[in-house]
Structure formats: C-alpha cells, structure tokens
Motif scaffolding. Structure first.
Motif, PDB file in Angstrom:
ATOM      1  N   ILE A 190       0.845  -1.235  -0.145  1.00 44.78           N
ATOM      2  CA  ILE A 190       0.148   0.123  -0.093  1.00 44.78           C
ATOM      3  C   ILE A 190       0.807   1.098   0.093  1.00 44.78           C
ATOM      4  N   GLY A 191       1.814   1.253   0.776  1.00 43.31           N
ATOM      5  CA  GLY A 191       2.813   2.354   0.560  1.00 43.31           C
ATOM      6  C   GLY A 191       3.541   2.666  -0.729  1.00 43.31           C
ATOM      7  N   LEU A 192       3.830   1.475  -1.483  1.00 42.44           N
ATOM      8  CA  LEU A 192       4.401   1.741  -2.975  1.00 42.44           C
ATOM      9  C   LEU A 192       3.026   2.011  -3.727  1.00 42.44           C
ATOM     10  N   VAL A 193       1.876   1.748  -3.689  1.00 47.71           N
ATOM     11  CA  VAL A 193       0.950   2.243  -4.656  1.00 47.71           C
ATOM     12  C   VAL A 193       0.900   3.581  -4.363  1.00 47.71           C
ATOM     13  N   THR A 194       0.703   4.192  -2.904  1.00 46.14           N
ATOM     14  CA  THR A 194       0.329   5.446  -2.501  1.00 46.14           C
ATOM     15  C   THR A 194       1.614   6.336  -3.149  1.00 46.14           C
ATOM     16  N   LEU A 195       2.860   5.868  -3.466  1.00 48.44           N
ATOM     17  CA  LEU A 195       3.869   6.341  -3.773  1.00 48.44           C
ATOM     18  C   LEU A 195       3.527   6.628  -5.565  1.00 48.44           C
ATOM     19  N   LEU A 196       3.082   5.775  -6.136  1.00 49.75           N
ATOM     20  CA  LEU A 196       2.951   5.741  -7.218  1.00 49.75           C
ATOM     21  C   LEU A 196       1.742   6.712  -7.628  1.00 49.75           C
ATOM     22  N   ALA A 197       0.855   6.652  -6.790  1.00 48.75           N
ATOM     23  CA  ALA A 197      -0.525   7.591  -6.953  1.00 48.75           C
ATOM     24  C   ALA A 197       0.011   9.061  -6.761  1.00 48.75           C
ATOM     25  N   ALA A 198       0.836   9.138  -5.591  1.00 53.51           N
ATOM     26  CA  ALA A 198       0.888  10.588  -5.401  1.00 53.51           C
ATOM     27  C   ALA A 198       2.030  11.307  -6.473  1.00 53.51           C
ATOM     28  N   ARG A 199       2.962  10.387  -7.264  1.00 56.07           N
ATOM     29  CA  ARG A 199       3.533  10.908  -8.331  1.00 56.07           C
ATOM     30  C   ARG A 199       2.432  11.122  -9.547  1.00 56.07           C
ATOM     31  N   ALA A 200       1.481  10.442  -9.798  1.00 51.90           N
ATOM     32  CA  ALA A 200       0.703  10.670 -10.776  1.00 51.90           C
ATOM     33  C   ALA A 200       0.028  11.706 -10.601  1.00 51.90           C
ATOM     34  N   THR A 221      13.308   2.361  -7.155  1.00 48.26           N
ATOM     35  CA  THR A 221      13.300   1.896  -8.452  1.00 48.26           C
ATOM     36  C   THR A 221      12.021   2.493  -8.798  1.00 48.26           C
ATOM     37  N   LEU A 222      11.059   2.533  -8.061  1.00 53.11           N
ATOM     38  CA  LEU A 222       9.512   2.958  -8.493  1.00 53.11           C
ATOM     39  C   LEU A 222       9.485   4.553  -8.607  1.00 53.11           C
ATOM     40  N   GLY A 223      10.285   5.124  -8.312  1.00 59.57           N
ATOM     41  CA  GLY A 223      10.451   6.729  -8.258  1.00 59.57           C
ATOM     42  C   GLY A 223      10.623   7.539  -7.138  1.00 59.57           C
ATOM     43  N   ALA A 224      10.809   6.963  -5.898  1.00 62.43           N
ATOM     44  CA  ALA A 224      10.951   7.728  -4.892  1.00 62.43           C
ATOM     45  C   ALA A 224      12.148   8.770  -4.941  1.00 62.43           C
ATOM     46  N   ASP A 225      12.056   9.903  -4.660  1.00 61.52           N
ATOM     47  CA  ASP A 225      13.257  10.662  -4.764  1.00 61.52           C
ATOM     48  C   ASP A 225      14.155  10.468  -3.428  1.00 61.52           C
ATOM     49  N   LEU A 319      -3.094   3.711 -15.608  1.00 65.02           N
ATOM     50  CA  LEU A 319      -2.428   2.268 -16.325  1.00 65.02           C
ATOM     51  C   LEU A 319      -2.309   2.464 -17.762  1.00 65.02           C
ATOM     52  N   ARG A 320      -3.651   2.811 -18.616  1.00 60.28           N
ATOM     53  CA  ARG A 320      -3.560   3.208 -19.826  1.00 60.28           C
ATOM     54  C   ARG A 320      -2.494   4.230 -20.438  1.00 60.28           C
ATOM     55  N   SER A 321      -2.343   5.176 -19.844  1.00 60.45           N
ATOM     56  CA  SER A 321      -1.543   6.121 -20.345  1.00 60.45           C
ATOM     57  C   SER A 321       0.066   5.979 -19.840  1.00 60.45           C
ATOM     58  N   GLY A 322       0.114   5.154 -18.777  1.00 63.52           N
ATOM     59  CA  GLY A 322       1.345   4.856 -18.522  1.00 63.52           C
ATOM     60  C   GLY A 322       2.017   5.663 -17.419  1.00 63.52           C
ATOM     61  N   LYS A 323       1.179   6.482 -17.003  1.00 66.26           N
ATOM     62  CA  LYS A 323       1.361   7.458 -15.760  1.00 66.26           C
ATOM     63  C   LYS A 323       1.767   6.501 -14.623  1.00 66.26           C
ATOM     64  N   ILE A 324       1.154   5.283 -14.455  1.00 64.62           N
ATOM     65  CA  ILE A 324       1.491   4.550 -13.448  1.00 64.62           C
ATOM     66  C   ILE A 324       1.706   3.055 -14.084  1.00 64.62           C
ATOM     67  N   ASP A 325       2.786   2.401 -13.671  1.00 65.03           N
ATOM     68  CA  ASP A 325       3.206   1.066 -13.926  1.00 65.03           C
ATOM     69  C   ASP A 325       3.049   0.187 -12.484  1.00 65.03           C
ATOM     70  N   VAL A 326       2.123  -0.730 -12.455  1.00 65.33           N
ATOM     71  CA  VAL A 326       2.117  -1.448 -11.502  1.00 65.33           C
ATOM     72  C   VAL A 326       2.751  -2.974 -11.848  1.00 65.33           C
ATOM     73  N   LYS A 327       3.047  -3.048 -12.666  1.00 60.23           N
ATOM     74  CA  LYS A 327       3.748  -4.498 -13.099  1.00 60.23           C
ATOM     75  C   LYS A 327       4.884  -4.920 -12.167  1.00 60.23           C
ATOM     76  N   PRO A 328       5.712  -3.820 -11.917  1.00 56.49           N
ATOM     77  CA  PRO A 328       7.057  -4.514 -11.039  1.00 56.49           C
ATOM     78  C   PRO A 328       6.330  -4.703  -9.706  1.00 56.49           C
ATOM     79  N   LEU A 329       5.440  -4.508  -9.217  1.00 57.08           N
ATOM     80  CA  LEU A 329       4.679  -4.766  -7.920  1.00 57.08           C
ATOM     81  C   LEU A 329       4.477  -6.351  -7.649  1.00 57.08           C
ATOM     82  N   ILE A 330       4.273  -6.877  -8.815  1.00 59.17           N
ATOM     83  CA  ILE A 330       3.718  -8.147  -9.023  1.00 59.17           C
ATOM     84  C   ILE A 330       5.101  -9.141  -8.916  1.00 59.17           C
TER      85      ILE A 330
END
Length: 361
Positions: A190-200, A221-225, A319-330
C-alpha cells in the motif's frame, strides 16, 4: 450476502473456490453461484491478488471487528472475462475483460446519498464476512461494478486496481497536487501504490521511509526521490524526523502513514510542516498513543481513509496512459491448485521480497 457468491442457486457448471475453513486452513471446494440478476454479469476470474487482510483472516479468522464465523471464500483483488450478462446490462458483452470493484453499497443510506458510498454501513464487500470473495473460477457481480480494461492493460494490472485505488483515494483525500511534497511511511504494497499515485497526481518530491532495505530499494526504483531507513524504536523518532526533513529538502506538506503504528504515526505528525496534513492509511494498531498536542499547536490536519470510492476509471486511465506502472509490484505468481493456493499464501505471509502475490486462474 453480496453477489460475489452465495451458497445457494443453480450452477452454470461446477465452480471451484478457495475457502477459508479454519485458522491457517484453505481448501479448494465447490462454490455455487447465485442466479444471474438482470443487472448482473457472470465473470470467469483470471487474476486475483493476495491482500494483507486476506492473510490476516487466514492467520486469525478475523480483521478488527470482522470475524469469520463460517467457511468463507477468500480474495477481493480481481479481474476476469465476462461470460454472461443480465438482460438489462448494456455496456458489457461476453468476452470483455473487466476489473471488479469488490464492494456493493446499499445506495439508500446517508453516506451513499452523499456520494461517500465507501462508508456505507451495509457494504457487502468481497471476502469480508459473511460475504464470499472472488478467488474462484467464476463469480457473479453487479455490472456497474465491473470496468472494461483498455486494450493495453492486462488482467493482472486490472486486479491491481484494487490496491491502487487505496493510494488514489488517499491522494484525493489529502488534495495531493503539483505543489505537494509527500512523505510516505511504510514501503509495503500500500505504501508503494501510494507512492505511485502521489507521483501521478503531480507530487514534485516524494520521500519514503521503512525498516526494510529491500522494500526501500524497490521504492527507489519506482520513483521515490529519497529513501530513509528507520527503526521500530519509538525513541528514535526525533532523530529520524531530522533525517526525513533533510531528505525532503523542503517542508513535508502531506504524510501518508501506510503502516498505522504508534511510531509511524508519531513520526508522521512530527515530520509534517505546520499547516500540513497527515493521512492515516494503514491499520496496524486499533489504538495509538500520539503527540497530538504539538501537532494541534502547528495546525496539522489528521484525516483518515476507508477503502475508496469512484476510483476504478482513474486507475485504469493511469494504467492506460503509462502514468502508473504496477507491473513491478507483482513479484510472485501461482496457479489455482490446492498446493499452489497454500504456497501462495505462505509466500505472501512471509513477506521478504514478496510484494504482490498473484493467482493466474
């Protein structure tokens, strides 16, 4: 019970599901589907993820006040393919790939009428007792809670819309935008998807803190500064707040506590700038001892979230636009056999390098 499945009705064919029958005991057994209503669809499940709540139910037969009193089908992060539609369903046809929103609200209570249906007291939610879940060959579900996947979004990504929705809802509640510096406490799923969402949502700078170096490396690797390794010792809060503020290099506008413990919430309250917000996302403890007086004196707003509302369309667009990529989480995938179900839940419960464990049915 919710439409996800009930223990009565006619079968279209023999349908099997993963039943939670006791502490640390899951069994694949027949699961009868309800009759298909005019506004329902029957879906063949293709991707189902394991959530932390699923693991809690397996280990303790309860989560907070939700207690499993009789055998229950597990699972709620899911996507599949439409096999049959009710007579009044116009926007979906057999063969459509869909992601399922797992909660059916009443649409009659004050919360529903106000548009906050996630707070509905009569919510029927997959795998929340006494409602059966979706780790099954097939389920029946309201068509309006099934969202067609864009062509470039996989079924696994569709199943990830459920955890991603938590992060999206949290960012909406906290009004994250291009001027919001974000701190995330906890680098679990959940922390990681929140990171992805905040960036989006446009957050220009995101710092994430956790006790686990591997998960911090994933966050990076997912984009945390910046990443900050912290301890579990409450005595270290003051020193760690200094580290977090240094890593941010500016004021912390919004902190998401995705763990929900005394220490993480205390850190969040102290690290957030005057006039900022702390959003409690995780539910690690039912009760906490917190430095609220000092937070109040700095007018730090504390907000909470519970599940989500109206998030699937935005998640799918991200997901469609590529603003978020959840594939590395699986990180782990399993089939749907008795052995693999047991192994998958054991893998998820161990943690380690497992982030999201996914079933491919």
């Amino acid at each position: 019970m919710g439409k996800g499945g009930m223990s009565h009705g006619d079968d279209q064919q023999e349908n099997m599901a993963a039943w939670l029958v006791g502490i640390n005991t899951l069994k694949i057994q027949p699961f009868k589907l309800p009759d298909l209503g005019p506004h329902d669809v029957r879906i063949r499940m293709k991707a189902v993820g394991i959530c932390g709540s699923d693991v809690h139910y397996l280990k303790a037969m309860r989560v907070a006040d939700f207690i499993v009193k009789e055998p229950m089908v597990i699972g709620h992060e899911c996507a599949g393919i439409i096999e049959e539609v009710g007579g009044e369903v116009k926007h979906l046809v057999p063969g459509d790939r869909v992601a399922l929103e797992p909660g059916i609200s009443c649409w009659r209570c004050d919360s529903c009428k106000e548009g906050r249906y996630n707070l509905c007291p009569d919510m029927k939610f997959f795998a929340t007792p006494p409602v059966h879940g979706s780790l099954a060959n097939q389920v029946v579900h309201p068509a309006d809670l099934c969202f067609k996947l864009p062509e470039n979004v996989s079924l696994e990504e569709g199943a990830m819309c459920e955890p991603l929705s938590v992060g999206v809802h949290a960012c909406r509640r906290a009004n994250v935008g291009p001027e919001t510096n974000v701190l995330v406490m906890g680098a679990g799923p959940i922390g990681l998807v929140t990171l992805l969402a905040a960036r989006a949502f446009g957050a220009p700078r995101i710092v994430i803190a956790d006790v686990d170096e591997h998960r911090l490396s994933v966050a990076k690797t997912l984009g945390a500064d910046e990443i900050v390794k912290v301890s579990t010792n409450i005595k270290d809060v003051a020193e760690e707040v200094v580290q977090i503020r240094k890593a941010m290099g500016a004021g912390v506008d919004v902190t998401f506590d995705c763990a929900g413990f005394d220490k993480t919430m205390s850190t969040a309250l102290r690290a957030t700038r005057p006039g900022g917000k702390v959003c409690l996302v995780g539910m690690g403890h039912d009760a906490m001892t917190l430095p609220l007086t000092s937070a109040s004196a700095r007018e730090v707003d504390v907000i909470g979230i519970f599940r989500y509302k109206n998030t699937w369309p935005l998640c799918l667009e991200f997901l469609r636009s590529g603003k978020i990529d959840v594939k590395p989480l699986i990180t782990h995938r399993f089939g749907f056999s008795q052995r693999e179900v047991e192994e998958a839940f054991a893998t998820s419960a161990r943690g380690g390098n497992a982030i999201k464990v996914m079933f491919n049915l």
